[in-house]
Structure formats: structure tokens, C-alpha cells
Scaffold this active site. Structure first.
Site, PDB file in Angstrom:
ATOM      1  N   THR A 145     -19.954 -52.134  18.674  1.00  0.00           N
ATOM      2  CA  THR A 145     -18.712 -52.959  18.654  1.00  0.00           C
ATOM      3  C   THR A 145     -17.561 -52.108  18.676  1.00  0.00           C
ATOM      4  OG1 THR A 145     -18.829 -52.140  16.097  1.00  0.00           O
ATOM      5  CG2 THR A 145     -20.007 -54.360  17.041  1.00  0.00           C
ATOM      6  N   ASP A 146     -16.320 -52.587  18.678  1.00  0.00           N
ATOM      7  CA  ASP A 146     -15.131 -51.868  18.589  1.00  0.00           C
ATOM      8  C   ASP A 146     -14.568 -51.905  17.032  1.00  0.00           C
ATOM      9  OD1 ASP A 146     -14.238 -54.480  17.907  1.00  0.00           O
ATOM     10  OD2 ASP A 146     -13.284 -54.896  20.117  1.00  0.00           O
ATOM     11  N   LEU A 147     -13.460 -51.458  16.977  1.00  0.00           N
ATOM     12  CA  LEU A 147     -12.965 -51.381  15.527  1.00  0.00           C
ATOM     13  C   LEU A 147     -12.857 -52.625  14.748  1.00  0.00           C
ATOM     14  CD1 LEU A 147     -10.046 -48.898  16.166  1.00  0.00           C
ATOM     15  CD2 LEU A 147     -12.303 -48.249  15.226  1.00  0.00           C
TER      16      LEU A 147
END
Length: 152
Positions: free
Chosen positions: A28-30
Site C-alpha cells: 500500500t501507499d501512505l
């Protein structure tokens, strides 16, 4: 010595391969949404295990210097985001078979059935010099057994 659990390889149902993955933090990203490139990784894993379940030993042929599969063409569409800890099911079909390549269609669904992404790939068998080469006859026979209706 403790036993070693087999890595997941999915399963073939008729002419469809199903392969489950989970969205981990590393995917995932942030914001907790799965990064777009990770769908390509998941699709690759599913295709590799589909081929393995068909009895195709890519490693042996590559190590013998005969060639390897390479992605020749790819289109991908993102429909909805997967998020951290989602279960994702990758479905793969083989839509067309040629002498040196095949076309595969893959879809990623969240565990509630929502379509997340779909991609179409043309996978070509290439010689060590990078030129297209006919697939080994047993490989073509294995792919022929799973090509979807009306697409040969």
C-alpha cells in the site's frame, strides 16, 4: 525437521485459474490503498502458478538455454482500489494461443466480489537472443487444453 507448508498455487477450475492474495502493508501507499504496480506483481504470480499447475517447467527450459516467456503487450484498467488487509482473488484465462505466444486475461476481485482491476497480456516465448521462438510442443498442448471457447 519440521514440515514445510506448500506455497499457495491457486487452483484450476475448468479453464479458469483462481489465485488468492492479501494486501499487506508493503503493498500500500501512505493512504492504505494498494499501489497500482502491485496488481502487476499479483497478476504475474497468478500467471506463473497457472503455468506451473499446467505442468510447464519454465525454469528447466530457461536453464537449458532454450528460452523464456516475456510480456510482449499489456493493457490494464483499474476499477476500484484494494486496501490494506483486503483479500484479493486473481482469475486468469487463456484467450488465444499462437505458435510462440498466448493472450491471457486477468481480473482482480476483492473478497466481496467487487472488480478491482483487469488486464490483458500477450506472453511470448523468446529465445535467449530475444527473438520469438515456437513454444515447446508439450507447452502448446498444455495451453491448448485451457484456451477458452471460441478463441482458438
Amino acid at each position: 525437521m519440521t514440515s514445510f507448508p506448500a506455497p499457495p498455487s491457486g487452483l484450476i477450475e475448468g479453464k479458469l485459474h483462481r489465485f488468492a492474495v492479501r494486501a499487506y502493508f508493503e503493498d500500500t501507499d501512505l493512504s492504505g490503498v494498494v499501489y497500482h504496480a502491485n496488481y502487476l506483481r499479483w497478476f504475474e504470480r497468478a500467471r506463473s502458478d497457472f503455468v506451473r499447475l499446467l505442468g510447464i517447467d519454465q525454469r528447466a527450459v530457461n536453464e537449458a538455454g532454450e528460452g523464456a516467456f516475456a510480456v510482449a503487450d499489456l493493457t490494464i484498467r483499474y476499477a476500484a482500489p484494494a486496501r490494506l488487509d483486503d483479500g484479493v482473488l486473481i482469475e486468469t484465462t487463456c484467450d488465444e494461443l499462437g505458435a510462440a505466444s498466448c493472450r491471457m486475461h486477468q481480473k482482480a476481485f476483492r473478497e466481496d466480489g467487487l472488480l478491482l482491476s483487469e488486464a490483458r497480456f500477450r506472453i511470448g516465448f523468446v529465445a535467449p537472443d530475444g527473438r520469438p521462438r515456437r513454444m515447446p510442443a508439450p507447452w502448446r498442448a498444455a495451453f491448448a487444453s485451457i484456451v477458452t471457447e471460441g478463441s482458438r
